[in-house]
Design a protein around this motif. Structure first.
Motif: not given
Length: 258
Positions: A15-30
């Protein structure tokens, strides 16, 4: 001496990896969209595609051979009106923006091509009013101090929080020398401060325009390295079975030392 085991990226709970991944992907796209936005605004300041030193200088120091209206119409606003009508507006500004031309010639063009944004968007002047358009018919000296202050504090507060999250996640990466990791985490913040400071320096002296590009390039590279490294280690890096649990220290870093 007993040491407290610290989780690293490959051994974080799912669950922590999923949370971190979602954040990183959103920041990267941003960050990608922010880059595209820069190319479509600052990148068109000189009227040519692609970001150049002239674009930076015109965006912060101004193009002092033109009026502000002309610089906008030949730059970031070039695609919002046909060439003939843009030339009419530019000629009007060069002639001192006489009020006598407003109703018969200028107002219909502005109503058709400009007020959709320049009457409803916060922060943009209302071009239903002649006086607001006439203000932009003076020499282009770049953004006002008030405008630069507003953009600077928004930029610093907003992007700092993005880099904080990226750096916090990367802090759990394995295989990096602590000094190198610390420098990489600090790099985006340092380049961000340099970037914003360079806006003000370029406003004062156009020779500092290259610092804006250097600062933006620096924090983009540093954050990209941290994002991709973190994603790789969370999902692709394999660890020995003996290290599968986060509360078991990696080989060579026993949980207790004397």
């Amino acid at each position: 001496m007993n040491t407290i085991p610290v989780p690293d990226l490959p051994r974080l709970p799912l669950p922590v990896r999923v949370l971190f991944t979602g954040y990183l992907l959103a920041v990267g796209v941003g960050l990608l969209i922010a880059g595209a936005q820069i190319m479509l605004t600052h990148g068109m300041a000189d009227g040519k595609p692609g970001l150049s030193i002239d674009d930076i200088v015109y965006s912060y120091h101004g193009n002092r051979t033109n009026t502000r209206l002309e610089s906008a119409l030949n730059g970031s606003m070039q695609g919002y009106a046909p060439d003939e009508e843009r030339r009419t507006l530019i000629d009007w500004a060069r002639r001192g923006a006489p009020a006598s031309d407003w109703e018969p010639t200028i107002q219909p063009i502005v109503q058709q091509h400009c007020v959709a944004c320049h009457s409803t968007t916060p922060g943009l002047a209302d071009f239903n009013r002649l006086a607001n358009l006439q203000e932009r018919a003076d020499i282009d000296t770049g953004p006002s101090i008030a405008s630069l202050t507003r953009v600077s504090h928004i930029h610093l507060f907003g992007i700092t929080m993005l880099f904080f999250g990226v750096g916090l996640i990367f802090a759990f990466a394995r295989g990096f020398d602590p000094i190198f990791k610390s420098l990489l985490i600090a790099a985006p913040f340092a380049f961000l401060i340099l970037d914003v400071a360079a806006w003000w320096l370029t406003k004062w002296q156009p020779g500092f325009g290259w610092l804006v590009m250097f600062g933006g390039f620096g924090y983009s590279v540093a954050s990209t390295v941290m994002i991709f490294t973190s994603l790789y280690q969370m999902w692709l890096l394999r660890v020995p079975a003996t290290e599968a649990r986060w509360d078991v220290m990696p080989t060579g870093q026993g949980s207790s030392q004397r």
